[in-house]
Scaffold this motif. Structure first.
Motif, PDB file in Angstrom:
ATOM      1  N   UNK A 124       0.822  -1.200   0.000  1.00 54.57           N
ATOM      2  CA  UNK A 124       0.000   0.000   0.000  1.00 54.57           C
ATOM      3  C   UNK A 124       0.862   1.259   0.000  1.00 54.57           C
ATOM      4  N   UNK A 125       2.009   1.191   0.680  1.00 53.61           N
ATOM      5  CA  UNK A 125       2.921   2.323   0.731  1.00 53.61           C
ATOM      6  C   UNK A 125       2.413   3.429   1.639  1.00 53.61           C
ATOM      7  N   UNK A 126       3.068   4.573   1.574  1.00 58.87           N
ATOM      8  CA  UNK A 126       2.668   5.711   2.394  1.00 58.87           C
ATOM      9  C   UNK A 126       3.604   5.934   3.562  1.00 58.87           C
ATOM     10  N   UNK A 127       3.540   7.124   4.159  1.00 60.01           N
ATOM     11  CA  UNK A 127       4.459   7.535   5.225  1.00 60.01           C
ATOM     12  C   UNK A 127       3.989   7.159   6.620  1.00 60.01           C
ATOM     13  N   UNK A 128       2.762   6.659   6.756  1.00 55.28           N
ATOM     14  CA  UNK A 128       2.204   6.497   8.105  1.00 55.28           C
ATOM     15  C   UNK A 128       2.602   5.191   8.765  1.00 55.28           C
ATOM     16  N   UNK A 129       3.158   4.238   8.027  1.00 59.87           N
ATOM     17  CA  UNK A 129       3.568   2.970   8.621  1.00 59.87           C
ATOM     18  C   UNK A 129       5.031   2.699   8.323  1.00 59.87           C
ATOM     19  N   UNK A 130       5.628   1.847   9.147  1.00 59.85           N
ATOM     20  CA  UNK A 130       7.017   1.446   8.928  1.00 59.85           C
ATOM     21  C   UNK A 130       7.198   0.739   7.587  1.00 59.85           C
ATOM     22  N   UNK A 131       6.357  -0.243   7.218  1.00 62.08           N
ATOM     23  CA  UNK A 131       6.544  -0.883   5.914  1.00 62.08           C
ATOM     24  C   UNK A 131       6.453   0.109   4.756  1.00 62.08           C
ATOM     25  N   UNK A 132       5.521   1.076   4.841  1.00 60.43           N
ATOM     26  CA  UNK A 132       5.410   2.070   3.785  1.00 60.43           C
ATOM     27  C   UNK A 132       6.653   2.914   3.666  1.00 60.43           C
ATOM     28  N   UNK A 133       7.234   3.311   4.798  1.00 62.66           N
ATOM     29  CA  UNK A 133       8.467   4.107   4.761  1.00 62.66           C
ATOM     30  C   UNK A 133       9.628   3.300   4.187  1.00 62.66           C
ATOM     31  N   UNK A 134       9.691   2.041   4.542  1.00 61.09           N
ATOM     32  CA  UNK A 134      10.776   1.207   4.039  1.00 61.09           C
ATOM     33  C   UNK A 134      10.666   1.024   2.529  1.00 61.09           C
ATOM     34  N   UNK A 135       9.449   0.941   2.037  1.00 60.87           N
ATOM     35  CA  UNK A 135       9.267   0.838   0.589  1.00 60.87           C
ATOM     36  C   UNK A 135       9.773   2.098  -0.107  1.00 60.87           C
ATOM     37  N   UNK A 136       9.428   3.264   0.442  1.00 58.35           N
ATOM     38  CA  UNK A 136       9.859   4.512  -0.172  1.00 58.35           C
ATOM     39  C   UNK A 136      11.363   4.702  -0.059  1.00 58.35           C
ATOM     40  N   UNK A 137      11.976   4.068   0.944  1.00 60.24           N
ATOM     41  CA  UNK A 137      13.417   4.137   1.096  1.00 60.24           C
ATOM     42  C   UNK A 137      14.136   3.263   0.080  1.00 60.24           C
ATOM     43  N   UNK A 138      13.399   2.344  -0.536  1.00 64.28           N
ATOM     44  CA  UNK A 138      13.987   1.499  -1.560  1.00 64.28           C
ATOM     45  C   UNK A 138      14.255   0.073  -1.131  1.00 64.28           C
ATOM     46  N   UNK A 139      13.835  -0.298   0.092  1.00 64.10           N
ATOM     47  CA  UNK A 139      14.030  -1.677   0.521  1.00 64.10           C
ATOM     48  C   UNK A 139      13.057  -2.589  -0.205  1.00 64.10           C
ATOM     49  N   UNK A 140      13.504  -3.805  -0.436  1.00 60.50           N
ATOM     50  CA  UNK A 140      12.630  -4.788  -1.064  1.00 60.50           C
ATOM     51  C   UNK A 140      11.551  -5.219  -0.077  1.00 60.50           C
ATOM     52  N   UNK A 141      10.554  -5.907  -0.600  1.00 59.84           N
ATOM     53  CA  UNK A 141       9.478  -6.387   0.265  1.00 59.84           C
ATOM     54  C   UNK A 141      10.020  -7.311   1.348  1.00 59.84           C
ATOM     55  N   UNK A 142      10.963  -8.172   0.985  1.00 62.86           N
ATOM     56  CA  UNK A 142      11.539  -9.097   1.959  1.00 62.86           C
ATOM     57  C   UNK A 142      12.360  -8.354   3.002  1.00 62.86           C
ATOM     58  N   UNK A 143      13.122  -7.357   2.593  1.00 64.75           N
ATOM     59  CA  UNK A 143      13.900  -6.567   3.544  1.00 64.75           C
ATOM     60  C   UNK A 143      12.983  -5.811   4.504  1.00 64.75           C
ATOM     61  N   UNK A 144      11.900  -5.260   3.973  1.00 65.11           N
ATOM     62  CA  UNK A 144      10.945  -4.540   4.822  1.00 65.11           C
ATOM     63  C   UNK A 144      10.290  -5.488   5.822  1.00 65.11           C
ATOM     64  N   UNK A 145      10.005  -6.687   5.367  1.00 65.42           N
ATOM     65  CA  UNK A 145       9.392  -7.665   6.267  1.00 65.42           C
ATOM     66  C   UNK A 145      10.350  -8.017   7.407  1.00 65.42           C
ATOM     67  N   UNK A 146      11.637  -8.121   7.098  1.00 67.99           N
ATOM     68  CA  UNK A 146      12.629  -8.388   8.131  1.00 67.99           C
ATOM     69  C   UNK A 146      12.714  -7.255   9.136  1.00 67.99           C
ATOM     70  N   UNK A 147      12.661  -6.018   8.647  1.00 66.99           N
ATOM     71  CA  UNK A 147      12.712  -4.864   9.539  1.00 66.99           C
ATOM     72  C   UNK A 147      11.502  -4.827  10.458  1.00 66.99           C
TER      73      UNK A 147
END
Length: 394
Positions: A208-231
């Motif tokens: 979904x993306x967006x600035x309001x959640x950690x996964x959304x911020x990680x996506x905008x930072x350029x992390x892959x889905x798997x990297x974001x899931x690890x974070x």
């Protein structure tokens, strides 16, 4: 002997039981090592540092000491979480990720978040106590920590799952042992299975993306889905433990030292008591580093590849018994949250939640601890159960 005379011994005995229930061998081992000196080399364990000033030097010196070398947190967590989760990063990439995530933990953001997600469970806590119910503060802390973390990482808020999710996260962290530099193959597989289940919903937030959640911020930072899931997994593991471990211990220490009633009169400043209880309990009792370049710690030479065990608990506890009226010296101030570039990013959220829960307990009136059971074989020592009840209702 008067009640006032035995209370300090009571809190200390219970804290000792909390520590030994969690780490029956490691806690006693570290105390024995510290008795030999501030920096001691121990076979299979590493170079153990139990002096606060030296510990701060190590934690702030990222040139000589790293979180990514042999025996460091990376050895433990990278196989489980992947390479990009703050607690196993170093250098420019670590700094860039911290800067992008820092907006999630500003004082304004955490205050609004606590008001939004904790208002209902804390109002219920105060009401239950005023109604004469016996309340388990461990379950309350699990609910509050779970609600806040779910909000941040984009998981659905489901109070029915908080206790189970915390137990699963504790299973993963409980695999860590002081003398073991990494998890076994079987442990890594089990940890991935548990965290995969806990973080499944975070994928939706990432997409979904967006600035309001950690996964959304990680996506905008350029992390892959798997990297974001690890974070997200890392935040789940670390973000709940401080509150769930600390709040019941805070209330227990204040009760055992006779200070709980004084806090409830509405005139006391809670911050010195909270900070001093953090010094006594230490949310991160041990911190690990790997030596990247030849150096000395308190006159003890260390070489690349050596493992450094910062015994944060012993560093902090060396400054004496529970005494909120005494200021913390600079070398020990908030050492339990780290130091330097790895200082705990989520500290403002943890402190806001701690104050909110304590305030809700105090709002009910004079409260007593009515029962407790220490948690066994967990990474962060704490209570498995700590019940409180309004004194007039007993």
């Amino acid at each position: 002997m008067t009640t006032a005379a035995v209370r300090p011994a009571a809190w200390d005995r219970w804290e000792h039981r909390v520590q030994t229930s969690a780490h029956p061998v490691a806690y006693r081992l570290l105390r024995a090592i510290a008795a030999r000196g501030p920096v001691v080399r121990v076979p299979r364990v590493g170079v153990v540092v139990s002096d606060a000033a030296l510990a701060r030097q190590v934690l702030c010196d990222t040139t000589h000491f790293t979180k990514t070398g042999p025996g460091s947190p990376a050895d433990l967590w990278t196989p489980v979480l992947g390479p990009s989760v703050l607690l196993n990063m170093e250098g420019p990439d670590h700094g860039a990720l911290r800067r992008r995530l820092s907006g999630l933990f500003t004082p304004g953001y955490v205050a609004a978040l606590c008001e939004r997600v904790l208002a209902q469970p804390l109002a219920e806590l105060t009401h239950r106590l005023r109604s004469g119910e016996e309340v388990d503060l461990v379950r309350v802390a699990q609910t509050c920590a779970g609600a806040a973390i779910c909000e941040i990482v984009g998981l659905p808020v489901d109070p029915r799952r908080f206790a189970t999710a915390h137990a699963e996260a504790a299973e993963v962290t409980g695999m860590v042992r002081l003398w073991r530099h990494s998890m076994t193959t079987r442990q890594v597989a089990r940890a991935r299975e548990v965290l995969g289940r806990l973080t499944a919903s975070a994928v939706t937030a990432y997409r979904r993306g967006g600035e309001e959640t950690l996964p959304g911020r990680l996506r905008e930072l350029g992390l892959s889905e798997q990297e974001a899931r690890g974070a997200v997994g890392a935040f789940l593991l670390t973000g709940t433990e401080t509150l769930v471990s600390f709040v019941p211990r805070l209330v227990a220490i204040c009760h055992d030292t006779g200070r709980l009633d004084g806090l409830g009169d509405g005139t006391a400043d809670l911050d010195p008591v909270v900070e001093e209880a953090l010094r006594i309990t230490v949310p991160s009792p041990v911190m690990l580093r790997s030596v990247a370049r030849s150096a000395e710690i308190g006159g003890v030479p260390v070489e690349p590849g050596d493992r450094v065990v910062v015994a944060t608990l012993l560093c902090a506890r060396a400054y004496g018994p529970f005494a909120p009226e005494l200021p913390h010296p600079p070398e020990v101030r908030r050492l339990w949250f780290g130091a330097g570039p790895h200082f705990c990013l989520g500290m403002p959220l943890a402190m806001a939640q701690i104050r909110a829960v304590l305030t809700a307990v105090l709002a009910a009136g004079p409260t007593d601890v009515t029962g407790r059971r220490t948690a066994r074989r967990v990474l962060i020592p704490g209570y498995a159960r700590l019940t409180v009840k309004l004194r007039s209702a007993r």
